[in-house]
Motif scaffolding. Structure first.
Motif, PDB file in Angstrom:
ATOM      1  N   ARG A   1       0.002  -6.751  -6.441  1.00 18.84           N
ATOM      2  CA  ARG A   1      -0.975  -6.239  -6.567  1.00 18.84           C
ATOM      3  C   ARG A   1      -0.779  -4.784  -6.855  1.00 18.84           C
ATOM      4  NH1 ARG A   1      -3.286  -2.389  -1.759  1.00 18.84           N
ATOM      5  NH2 ARG A   1      -1.866  -4.176  -1.088  1.00 18.84           N
ATOM      6  N   TYR A   2       0.905  -4.542  -6.546  1.00 21.19           N
ATOM      7  CA  TYR A   2       1.757  -3.510  -6.419  1.00 21.19           C
ATOM      8  C   TYR A   2       2.000  -3.436  -8.472  1.00 21.19           C
ATOM      9  CZ  TYR A   2       5.681  -0.515  -6.864  1.00 21.19           C
ATOM     10  OH  TYR A   2       6.311   0.662  -7.403  1.00 21.19           O
ATOM     11  N   LEU A   3       2.536  -4.379  -8.575  1.00 23.89           N
ATOM     12  CA  LEU A   3       2.754  -4.198 -10.133  1.00 23.89           C
ATOM     13  C   LEU A   3       1.461  -4.106 -10.804  1.00 23.89           C
ATOM     14  CD1 LEU A   3       5.184  -7.549 -10.214  1.00 23.89           C
ATOM     15  CD2 LEU A   3       5.809  -4.925 -10.058  1.00 23.89           C
ATOM     16  N   GLU A   4       0.621  -4.477 -10.894  1.00 27.39           N
ATOM     17  CA  GLU A   4      -1.033  -4.265 -11.926  1.00 27.39           C
ATOM     18  C   GLU A   4      -0.952  -2.694 -11.806  1.00 27.39           C
ATOM     19  OE1 GLU A   4      -3.490  -7.402 -10.204  1.00 27.39           O
ATOM     20  OE2 GLU A   4      -2.969  -8.984 -11.266  1.00 27.39           O
ATOM     21  N   PHE A   5      -0.975  -2.518 -10.642  1.00 30.61           N
ATOM     22  CA  PHE A   5      -1.407  -1.062 -10.359  1.00 30.61           C
ATOM     23  C   PHE A   5      -0.064   0.045 -11.394  1.00 30.61           C
ATOM     24  CE2 PHE A   5      -0.029   3.465  -8.162  1.00 30.61           C
ATOM     25  CZ  PHE A   5      -1.489   3.705  -8.116  1.00 30.61           C
ATOM     26  N   MET A   6       1.144  -0.220 -11.115  1.00 24.43           N
ATOM     27  CA  MET A   6       1.981   0.203 -11.618  1.00 24.43           C
ATOM     28  C   MET A   6       1.494   0.061 -13.530  1.00 24.43           C
ATOM     29  SD  MET A   6       3.421   1.902  -9.788  1.00 24.43           S
ATOM     30  CE  MET A   6       4.394   2.618 -10.188  1.00 24.43           C
ATOM     31  N   LEU A   7       1.575  -1.069 -13.268  1.00 26.61           N
ATOM     32  CA  LEU A   7       1.094  -1.422 -15.515  1.00 26.61           C
ATOM     33  C   LEU A   7      -0.054  -0.853 -15.928  1.00 26.61           C
ATOM     34  CD1 LEU A   7       3.001  -3.334 -14.909  1.00 26.61           C
ATOM     35  CD2 LEU A   7       2.053  -4.609 -16.270  1.00 26.61           C
ATOM     36  N   GLN A   8      -1.112  -0.435 -14.763  1.00 31.10           N
ATOM     37  CA  GLN A   8      -2.433   0.242 -15.275  1.00 31.10           C
ATOM     38  C   GLN A   8      -2.375   1.190 -14.814  1.00 31.10           C
ATOM     39  OE1 GLN A   8      -5.059  -1.837 -12.691  1.00 31.10           O
ATOM     40  NE2 GLN A   8      -4.985  -4.119 -13.535  1.00 31.10           N
ATOM     41  N   ASN A   9      -1.867   2.021 -13.951  1.00 34.13           N
ATOM     42  CA  ASN A   9      -1.451   3.965 -14.359  1.00 34.13           C
ATOM     43  C   ASN A   9      -0.665   4.247 -14.580  1.00 34.13           C
ATOM     44  OD1 ASN A   9      -4.441   4.297 -11.921  1.00 34.13           O
ATOM     45  ND2 ASN A   9      -3.421   2.121 -11.774  1.00 34.13           N
TER      46      ASN A   9
ATOM     47  N   THR B   1       0.443  -1.285   0.049  1.00 30.93           N
ATOM     48  CA  THR B   1      -0.297  -0.219   0.482  1.00 30.93           C
ATOM     49  C   THR B   1       0.479   0.594   0.093  1.00 30.93           C
ATOM     50  OG1 THR B   1      -1.828  -1.232   0.959  1.00 30.93           O
ATOM     51  CG2 THR B   1      -1.953   1.037   1.277  1.00 30.93           C
ATOM     52  N   ALA B   2       2.416   0.869   0.762  1.00 34.90           N
ATOM     53  CA  ALA B   2       2.709   2.301   0.924  1.00 34.90           C
ATOM     54  C   ALA B   2       3.463   2.425  -0.077  1.00 34.90           C
ATOM     55  CB  ALA B   2       3.873   1.713   2.503  1.00 34.90           C
ATOM     56  N   LEU B   3       3.472   1.256  -1.223  1.00 29.62           N
ATOM     57  CA  LEU B   3       4.849   1.483  -2.787  1.00 29.62           C
ATOM     58  C   LEU B   3       3.801   2.241  -3.494  1.00 29.62           C
ATOM     59  CD1 LEU B   3       6.761  -1.875  -2.848  1.00 29.62           C
ATOM     60  CD2 LEU B   3       7.837   0.654  -2.190  1.00 29.62           C
ATOM     61  N   ILE B   4       2.563   1.614  -3.240  1.00 39.22           N
ATOM     62  CA  ILE B   4       0.830   2.790  -4.003  1.00 39.22           C
ATOM     63  C   ILE B   4       1.162   3.361  -4.287  1.00 39.22           C
ATOM     64  CG2 ILE B   4      -1.025   2.569  -5.001  1.00 39.22           C
ATOM     65  CD1 ILE B   4      -0.966  -0.666  -4.732  1.00 39.22           C
ATOM     66  N   ALA B   5       1.329   4.634  -3.051  1.00 40.13           N
ATOM     67  CA  ALA B   5       0.735   5.518  -2.428  1.00 40.13           C
ATOM     68  C   ALA B   5       1.757   6.152  -3.464  1.00 40.13           C
ATOM     69  CB  ALA B   5       0.734   5.447  -0.690  1.00 40.13           C
ATOM     70  N   GLN B   6       3.261   5.740  -3.157  1.00 41.81           N
ATOM     71  CA  GLN B   6       4.257   6.404  -3.942  1.00 41.81           C
ATOM     72  C   GLN B   6       4.107   7.332  -5.454  1.00 41.81           C
ATOM     73  OE1 GLN B   6       6.731   7.916  -1.400  1.00 41.81           O
ATOM     74  NE2 GLN B   6       5.565   6.971  -0.352  1.00 41.81           N
ATOM     75  N   GLY B   7       3.727   5.968  -6.749  1.00 43.00           N
ATOM     76  CA  GLY B   7       3.295   6.392  -7.103  1.00 43.00           C
ATOM     77  C   GLY B   7       4.436   6.226  -8.307  1.00 43.00           C
ATOM     78  N   PRO B   8       4.953   7.649  -8.986  1.00 44.67           N
ATOM     79  CA  PRO B   8       5.331   7.166  -9.866  1.00 44.67           C
ATOM     80  C   PRO B   8       6.762   6.584  -9.403  1.00 44.67           C
ATOM     81  CG  PRO B   8       4.085   9.387  -9.957  1.00 44.67           C
ATOM     82  CD  PRO B   8       3.692   8.078  -9.499  1.00 44.67           C
ATOM     83  N   LEU B   9       7.130   7.584  -7.860  1.00 42.98           N
ATOM     84  CA  LEU B   9       8.811   7.873  -7.244  1.00 42.98           C
ATOM     85  C   LEU B   9       9.250   6.873  -7.621  1.00 42.98           C
ATOM     86  CD1 LEU B   9       7.298  10.843  -4.030  1.00 42.98           C
ATOM     87  CD2 LEU B   9       7.954  11.426  -6.943  1.00 42.98           C
ATOM     88  N   LEU B  10       8.620   6.019  -7.794  1.00 40.91           N
ATOM     89  CA  LEU B  10       9.914   4.617  -7.311  1.00 40.91           C
ATOM     90  C   LEU B  10       9.678   4.361  -8.929  1.00 40.91           C
ATOM     91  CD1 LEU B  10       8.282   3.649  -4.373  1.00 40.91           C
ATOM     92  CD2 LEU B  10      10.368   4.844  -4.555  1.00 40.91           C
ATOM     93  N   ASN B  11      10.343   3.523  -8.432  1.00 40.49           N
ATOM     94  CA  ASN B  11      11.217   2.374 -10.451  1.00 40.49           C
ATOM     95  C   ASN B  11      10.710   1.030  -9.803  1.00 40.49           C
ATOM     96  OD1 ASN B  11      11.557   1.201 -12.494  1.00 40.49           O
ATOM     97  ND2 ASN B  11      13.682   2.679 -12.479  1.00 40.49           N
ATOM     98  N   PRO B  12       9.613   0.548 -10.450  1.00 42.67           N
ATOM     99  CA  PRO B  12       9.400  -0.480  -9.711  1.00 42.67           C
ATOM    100  C   PRO B  12      10.899  -1.389  -9.556  1.00 42.67           C
ATOM    101  CG  PRO B  12       7.848   0.254 -10.879  1.00 42.67           C
ATOM    102  CD  PRO B  12       9.175   1.538 -11.271  1.00 42.67           C
TER     103      PRO B  12
END
Length: 973
Positions: A656-664, A623-634
């Motif tokens: 869940r985190y990887l799917e969020f980054m790919l979709q958004n 959840t914290a990683l998702i909140a950082q959004g594009p600030l983090l490089n997956p």
């Protein structure tokens, strides 16, 4: 001119101050500083006055000196003009049997009162007034029955012609109030505004008044009055009636007329005299008083505004004993005849000497014996406004100089342990202040007031090591911390000492906290107070700055004490967030570590600590990683994901985190896609198919490695996914074969994918063979023919068994034959149409052979406007004509680079080859020259330069180039 004897006497004057006890210098900062002042504190100087006879009385005020002499004359002198004096014969103004007893001069030096006593019973006392500007004495008529012994002047009076309200004391103890004014010399008596008796101290007994003073309190109507007799000191306090800013003092005494005598200080004495002196501060307010009595000087501090005791005006008082004689058998008087009060000393006058005694410690600081040449001392007086001191003998007048009488006050107060006063009078001398502080600190240490002692020690120059050892020996850690803290505050640039103190104080705090924790009292008030003090210490700017250089030492120190809480607080103060998070993880406070990461939003810290946090709290971390959004490089988080356990909880959160980054955020990194695809293959085949569907069937657009994905799916036996991936790679036959194993509809879908119809036909034939071979179902085979138009009945007949008769295929065969007939008819029509078109073309070619264009002699080249027939030319069907060289020059710039290079090559061959070589026949049956020229014509004359495609392409270009504008403009002119 000063005589040789006087010069010797002046040179021999020495302050008799006892040699002070040597101070124990525990300080180290002021070793060579001179602490003693050898300048005499009191010194006298004989004045060059020449009175005409022996002096009997003296008075000085406002630099105006009056001497009374035995010959019945007054000697008056303005000290500002010592060369001008006058003598007045006063004896002729009084009765012959009168004797002068005293003279009194007001503070302004303008009003002189002389008191006379009768020599026998037939005479009467007299009071005579003399103004400064007058030479005639005038008697005060109403004083006939009173022998005035003391005058209380009005210190607020500023009038030069009037004394203002004054008080007179008599030999019978009466107190009189009057006001005298100077009149013209024609008046025979002094003008008296009023004359009244307001109090009787003696109450019928002859109690002479020896001193009287009255003063106003802070510009109010309140006054206080001091009156002395040989044995008593009286105090009167009250409010006076004010008229024209002049007080009527009678009202002050009214309350005392009906009350018993209580407001007095009594000291037994056999003397018939006493003296009262006041000392005034710089604001001319009375500060101290002194009363000369037989046992000693009664001295006190004045505080008229004090409310503590309304019956007394002084807050501190003591009896100062007279200095003892060095020779006990001496017959000299022990009680002085007069005295003068200064700020810190009292000058005692005897008949042959003057002594100065300290008011603070009663020590004798000065003594000087007068020579018999000058006679006996008559009086010592002080100018109340100028504060100059004058001593008068029978024959001479001496002026005393007081030089820095406060020089030893600090030492006296220090010896009396009044350290604040000692510092007040040491004149900011650092050596004196240091001595005082050392003495005060040692006293506090002896009295076990260790904390206060530490504060004072920190202000001294005492040895740092010595002071620290003193507190360590008595196990006073708190006091030691106070000392170190104060020393730290005073340091500026000594980085080494600052660092040492910071480390030491940290160790002391940690030791105290650790000791309390070991006793199980970590919730006590003491523990919280020490912890609070420690936190305040860590937040000090100087400590924070120092921590940047020694934080590793402090961290190790805290770790050695096991104080994780303070270690985390310190890392927060130092903004050393890496250590903060590491310590939280070490304490297993994973949520606190994660909150710190989220607060600071520093990607590097996320990459560093994500493995540990993802392992322990996967859901919150994701959840914290998702909140950082594009600030983090997956991609940089992959190590954290790979290090996690392969259980459902971790895998679902990573997914869940990887799917969020790919979709958004449309992440295209191949490593991320490959890792997500791997997770799908391992744990979620349904999600895998959706993922492959979203990625599409364009191999250049997919973000994962197709070959890697196909290998994984084959290893896991995921046939449907393998079909998709094989089709994506163009492996149609393999895809179709696998699809047939899955289901027929998937195989049909794969068969329709290729763009090449031959491939499609081949795939459909494979499907048909599979279906027919498997079931020999004619209806299903017929449905295949309907779904795909690329295969015919004759294509699938071989797949049926021999037992199947042709009657079953009558209808599809007939339909197929009809389609073939239709196709034949269409082909015939096309052939007839093509034959007709060919005939038209032949006729048109025949007509072109007979077509010609007439060129006249007047025709000119469209480019150079020169006669066309002068050089070889080209003629286009559009009627434009150009010289061959003009057209060549025009076409070269607009040709494509390849055609331009080919044109240059053809021209070079035409120019370089010999005629023989050019006449050589080629395989086409034409000479080489003709072939080359035809190729040149194809390049240059393929279209008209004015009517062809080049002109259309140049539609947006100006007709006149920029560089030709000037030329064209001139031509137009």
């Amino acid at each position: 001119m000063t005589s040789i004897f006087d010069q010797y006497e002046q040179a021999s004057q020495v302050s008799q101050r006892p040699v002070p006890v040597s101070e124990q210098m525990t300080s180290s900062g002021y070793i060579n500083m001179q602490l003693e002042d050898n300048t005499p504190m009191f010194s006298k100087q004989k004045m060059n006055f020449n009175p005409s006879d022996m002096i009997t009385h003296v008075a000085v005020s406002s630099d105006f000196l009056v001497l009374a002499m035995a010959n019945g004359k007054l000697f008056r002198l303005d000290l500002k003009m010592p060369d001008q004096h006058e003598e007045i014969h006063y004896a002729k103004f009084v009765q012959p049997n009168s004797k002068l007893t005293a003279i009194f001069l007001d503070p302004l030096g303008y009003h002189l009162l002389m008191t006379f006593a009768a020599r026998n019973k037939d005479g009467s006392p007299e009071l005579v007034y003399l103004h400064r500007k007058s030479s005639k004495l005038k008697p005060v008529t109403k004083s006939k029955n009173y022998e005035v012994t003391e005058v209380g002047w009005n210190y607020e009076n500023m009038s030069l012609t009037s004394t203002g309200p004054i008080l007179l004391g008599t030999s019978q103890g009466h107190i009189l109030e009057t006001e005298l004014e100077a009149e013209s010399d024609k008046m025979f008596t002094a003008s008296q505004q009023y004359w009244r008796q307001i109090f009787d101290i003696g109450k019928g007994a002859n109690t002479p008044i020896t001193g009287i003073q009255f003063h106003r309190v802070n510009k109010t109507s309140k006054f206080f009055i001091f009156v002395t007799t040989p044995t008593r000191l009286y105090q009167f306090i009250g409010h006076a009636m004010m008229a024209d800013d002049k007080p009527s003092l009678q009202s002050i005494f009214h309350p005392y007329l009906t009350t018993p005598e209580t407001g007095f200080q009594e000291i037994p004495s056999t003397l018939k005299y006493s003296k009262l002196q006041f000392y005034f501060d710089k604001s001319s307010n009375p500060k101290t008083f002194a009363w000369l009595t037989e046992p000693g000087i009664f001295y006190g501090q004045l505080d008229p505004t004090s409310q503590q005791n309304s019956n007394s005006l002084f807050t501190q008082s003591e009896l100062i004993n007279y200095p003892a004689e060095k020779d006990p058998t001496s017959t000299e008087e022990t009680t002085p005849l007069s005295f003068v009060l200064t700020e810190f000393h009292v000058l005692l006058m005897y008949s042959d000497r003057v002594k100065a005694v300290s008011l603070l410690n009663q020590e004798l600081v000065y003594e000087e014996k007068y020579s018999e040449v000058h006679g006996k001392l008559k009086n010592i007086v002080q100018d109340p406004l100028r504060r100059t001191i004058w001593a008068v003998t029978d024959k001479a007048v001496f002026r005393y100089k007081v030089k820095r009488e406060e020089r030893d006050v600090w030492r006296i107060y220090s010896d009396k342990e009044q350290f604040d006063l000692a510092k007040l009078y040491c004149q900011n001398n650092p050596a004196y202040i240091d001595i005082i502080n050392v003495k005060q600190a040692e006293l506090l240490f002896t009295n076990k007031d260790y904390d206060r002692s530490a504060e004072i020690y920190a202000e001294t120059q005492s040895s740092f090591e010595t002071v620290c050892l003193k507190f360590l020996e008595v196990d006073q850690v708190t006091a030691l911390k106070v000392y170190l803290g104060k020393r730290l505050d005073a340091l500026e640039d000594d980085k080494t000492l600052i660092s040492m103190i910071v480390i030491w104080m940290t160790e002391l705090y940690l030791s105290q906290l650790g000791s309390i924790r070991r006793t199980g009292k970590s919730d006590s008030q003491e523990y919280h107070q020490i912890q609070s003090d420690f936190e305040v210490f860590l937040l000090q700017p100087k400590v924070v700055k120092c921590m940047q250089h020694i934080k590793s030492v402090i961290y190790d120190l805290m770790s050695s004490h096991g104080d994780k809480d303070n270690l985390i607080k310190l890392t927060v103060i130092n903004e050393d967030y890496e250590n903060v998070i590491a310590q939280n993880i070490y304490k297993k406070s994973y949520m606190e570590a994660l909150q710190m990461l989220q607060t600071k939003r520093k990607p590097d810290l996320f990459y560093q600590f994500a493995p540990s946090l993802m392992e322990k709290i996967p859901s919150q971390t994701a959840t914290a990683l998702i909140a950082q959004g594009p600030l983090l490089n997956p991609t940089k988080l992959l190590p954290a994901f790979l290090s996690c356990e392969n259980d459902e909880a971790h895998i679902s959160e990573i997914t869940r985190y990887l799917e969020f980054m790919l979709q958004n955020f449309n992440v295209k990194d191949k490593a991320i896609h490959n890792y997500l695809l791997t997770l799908y293959v391992e744990y979620d085949q349904a999600a895998l198919m959706k993922y492959l569907e979203r990625q599409g069937q364009e191999i250049v657009l997919v973000n994962y490695d197709v070959h890697y994905a196909l290998r994984l799916c084959r290893e896991k036996g995921l046939s449907e996914a393998c079909v998709k991936l094989s089709a994506l790679l163009g492996l149609w036959e393999s895809a179709a074969e696998l699809a047939l194993e899955v289901n027929l509809s998937l195989a049909k879908e794969i068969a329709n994918m290729p763009e090449d119809e031959s491939v499609q036909r081949r795939l459909w034939l494979g499907i048909a063979e599979h279906v027919i071979t498997k079931s020999q179902d004619i209806k299903e085979a017929m449905s295949l023919l309907e779904e795909c138009q690329l295969i015919k009945i004759e294509d699938i007949l071989p797949f049926f068994s021999d037992v199947i008769t042709i009657d079953h295929f009558r209808e599809p065969i007939c339909q197929s034959l009809e389609e073939y007939n239709k196709q034949i008819e269409e082909i015939k029509a096309e052939m007839e149409e093509a034959t007709t078109s060919a005939e038209c073309v032949r006729n048109e070619i025949q007509s072109f052979r007979n077509r010609s264009v007439l060129v006249s002699v007047s025709d000119a080249c469209c480019l150079c406007d020169i006669a066309l027939l002068l050089r070889p030319f080209y003629l286009f069907p559009c009627a434009h004509r150009f010289h061959s060289d003009c057209l060549l020059a025009e076409m070269q710039p607009i040709l494509a680079p390849a055609r331009r290079n080919k044109l240059k090559d053809l021209q070079r061959k035409l120019n370089l080859l010999s005629n023989i070589e050019l006449s050589t026949m080629t395989s086409s049956g034409l000479p080489l020259r003709e072939v080359l020229k035809n190729e040149v014509d194809d390049i240059v004359a393929s279209e008209c330069v004015f009517c062809g495609e080049h002109m259309i392409a140049c539609i947006d270009k100006p007709f006149i180039a920029d560089e030709d504008w000037d030329r064209v403009m001139k031509e137009w002119e």
